[in-house]
Design a protein around this motif. Sequence first.
Motif, short mmCIF file in Angstrom:
data_model
loop_
_atom_site.label_atom_id
_atom_site.label_comp_id
_atom_site.label_asym_id
_atom_site.label_seq_id
_atom_site.Cartn_x
_atom_site.Cartn_y
_atom_site.Cartn_z
N THR A 5 0.84 -1.19 0.00
CA THR A 5 0.00 0.00 0.00
C THR A 5 0.87 1.23 0.00
N ILE A 6 0.74 2.07 -1.03
CA ILE A 6 1.49 3.31 -1.11
C ILE A 6 0.53 4.45 -1.28
N PHE A 7 1.01 5.67 -1.34
CA PHE A 7 0.15 6.83 -1.23
C PHE A 7 0.28 7.72 -2.46
N SER A 8 -0.81 8.27 -2.84
CA SER A 8 -0.83 9.17 -3.99
C SER A 8 -1.95 10.17 -3.83
N GLY A 9 -1.94 11.16 -4.73
CA GLY A 9 -3.03 12.14 -4.71
C GLY A 9 -2.99 13.04 -3.50
N VAL A 10 -1.84 13.58 -3.11
CA VAL A 10 -1.75 14.42 -1.94
C VAL A 10 -2.29 15.80 -2.27
N SER A 11 -3.11 16.34 -1.39
CA SER A 11 -3.66 17.68 -1.59
C SER A 11 -3.48 18.48 -0.31
N PRO A 12 -2.29 19.11 -0.08
CA PRO A 12 -2.10 19.91 1.13
C PRO A 12 -3.08 21.07 1.14
N ILE A 13 -3.66 21.32 2.28
CA ILE A 13 -4.64 22.38 2.43
C ILE A 13 -4.14 23.34 3.49
N GLY A 419 -1.34 3.43 11.15
CA GLY A 419 -1.65 4.70 10.51
C GLY A 419 -0.80 5.01 9.30
N GLY A 420 0.32 4.27 9.09
CA GLY A 420 1.18 4.50 7.93
C GLY A 420 2.27 5.54 8.17
N ALA A 421 2.63 5.79 9.46
CA ALA A 421 3.65 6.79 9.75
C ALA A 421 5.01 6.37 9.20
N SER A 422 5.36 5.08 9.26
CA SER A 422 6.66 4.60 8.76
C SER A 422 6.77 4.82 7.26
N THR A 423 5.72 4.53 6.53
CA THR A 423 5.75 4.73 5.09
C THR A 423 5.89 6.20 4.73
N ILE A 424 5.16 7.05 5.44
CA ILE A 424 5.24 8.48 5.17
C ILE A 424 6.63 9.02 5.49
N ALA A 425 7.22 8.57 6.60
CA ALA A 425 8.57 9.01 6.95
C ALA A 425 9.57 8.61 5.88
N CYS A 426 9.45 7.38 5.38
CA CYS A 426 10.35 6.93 4.32
C CYS A 426 10.17 7.74 3.05
N LEU A 544 5.06 15.73 12.97
CA LEU A 544 3.93 15.56 12.05
C LEU A 544 3.04 14.44 12.59
N LEU A 545 1.75 14.75 12.79
CA LEU A 545 0.81 13.79 13.36
C LEU A 545 0.06 13.09 12.22
N VAL A 546 0.05 11.78 12.26
CA VAL A 546 -0.59 10.98 11.21
C VAL A 546 -1.87 10.35 11.77
N THR A 547 -2.99 10.58 11.07
CA THR A 547 -4.27 9.96 11.43
C THR A 547 -4.78 9.13 10.26
N SER A 548 -5.75 8.28 10.52
CA SER A 548 -6.34 7.43 9.48
C SER A 548 -7.75 7.92 9.17
N HIS A 549 -8.01 8.14 7.92
CA HIS A 549 -9.33 8.62 7.50
C HIS A 549 -10.40 7.59 7.84
#
Length: 585
Positions: A5-13, A419-426, A544-549
């Motif tokens: 599972t990887i991440f895409s479509g980031v929309s900083p607000i 929550g995926g904090a390790s993946t985001i840090a990497c 940086l605080l990571v939450t799960s939608h």
Amino acid sequence: MTSSTIFSGVSPISLPAAATGGNSPLTLRDMLFFLRMRWRWIVATTFVFLAMAGIYVLSAEPTFVASTQLVIFPQVSGTEAQRSFAEDAFIEGQLEIARSSDVIGETVRALGLDTDPGFVDQAPSLQDRAKNWLMGISSESDPESQEAVGTGPRQAQPQAEDDRIQDRAIATLLNMIGIRRVGSSTIIEISAAASTPQRAVDIADMLARQYIQKNIAMKANASRQYSEWLARFVSEQQRGLAEAASALASFTSNPRDQFKLAELQSATDARRTLYENTLNQLTEARQRITYPVSDATIVSQATLPLSKARPRSALIIAFASAVGLGVGLALAMIRHAGDRRIIRPHQIAESGGLPFVTLLATSRRIRNGHPARFLAAGTGSSTAAYPVIPGMAELSATVVGLRRKRRVVIGIVAVNPGGGASTIACELAVLSSISGAHTLLIDAAAQKSSLSKSIAPHSSTGLVDVLENGELIQTAALALTPTLKFLPLGKVEAVTPAIRLSSRRTQLSFAELKKEFDAIFVDISAFSASPDANAIAPELDGVLLVTSHGRTSIDDTMRVIDTLRNVGAEILGAIINHAPKRIES
């Protein structure tokens, strides 16, 4: 952490650091978001109501309705206003006669409905039950209430079984018929509902004929009573006429007074005229008895209905759809109002007063036919060979902006495990190194060292060893790319590295690391699973605080933010991970 599972479509607000307060007006975007989030509730509720309606339509016995029309001839006289009022009263009376138990009973007996078990024993429909309940009557006899009434001082004789069956058939037929006046005309319509078209026609026609017969019988009975009274009156007039004629004859034979003679002659003529008129009326009354004429006649007999009248499938389906949609919207709004899970960035921004909140969508990608994994140490991969995940560049740009403020040591901590904090840090470390910054990625997640297991599973030294001997940083930090190094966790014993770093009595100093690296990212264990975040966060430049939608609640998130702020940590922002594509867009 799931490596596929990887991440895409980031929309900083970018959001204000503090809530503005007050209730913001409802916008079209809010309504569309509500529908995107809760459409399953609305669809599911509507489907349930449609299913219930479909079951009722399929299981309900079809009902056919046939109608017979009659025209009434009111026998009224007087002025125009008097005739209009009298006609209305006359027709209303005829409607009540048609609904009378005598007419209904004769119809039951003529069609043999009281001997039909399927008709007498049929249960009233839901509509009939509702109508009876509203009218305060019951279509079924209550034996217990009858027995209770019979226990009084004036006990009634138990009703015969045949009479009870007859009464039940009359009550059933009364629920199946409808009699109304067509507009303001003198036409009345008799409609009958039945399970078959032919029975509906038979009931409507028979009821019309029985009403006409009842009308004829009532007129004949009235004429018979009138005739009997006229007969007695004629007898009296005949005797009076005979007496007057006898007196006139006696006086004529010996006339002494001409005035008296004229008086007797006049009385005799009057008696004769009254007698003749009464006799004519008696003759007419007897003719009405022999040849009675009804006040109503059938102008349109019932015809076989071509389609069922009930249940009205289209109307029921439309009504069920409307009710289901309304109930679904109500339930969805209740669920939406009471949902404390994080689903929108402004929930955290307004409650926690954070500078920015980033939304990350999840997707599954394949690299060279295999699931996406972290960079492996010793593979000789370059930064160009690492496939940058689309969308993470925006989040990295935000972090670069923070770095301009000399916030170079950033911790990434999730509220809850998974929550995926390790993946985001990497990913942040990789993007930082691609931008040319010398970057160090530190695995301090003692509870679940996903980074160490994926990037350097065979490493002999790590963060735990560097805390004892600072010189080991040169060999423990593994070079993944020319601008990216990774410091694995190492073997944890009693105390976690994060707690040891908080003591400031270790051989590792973040101040010294800042001299060598432009950016340092520290992966920290989830807040709910370990106290490491409280210990190490004050030593970092920011967190940086990571939450799960849809999983992490706003209450848990605010508790984490307040706790970290109480220990002196600076919350740089928040990341909402695992957001659906439709929410991220």
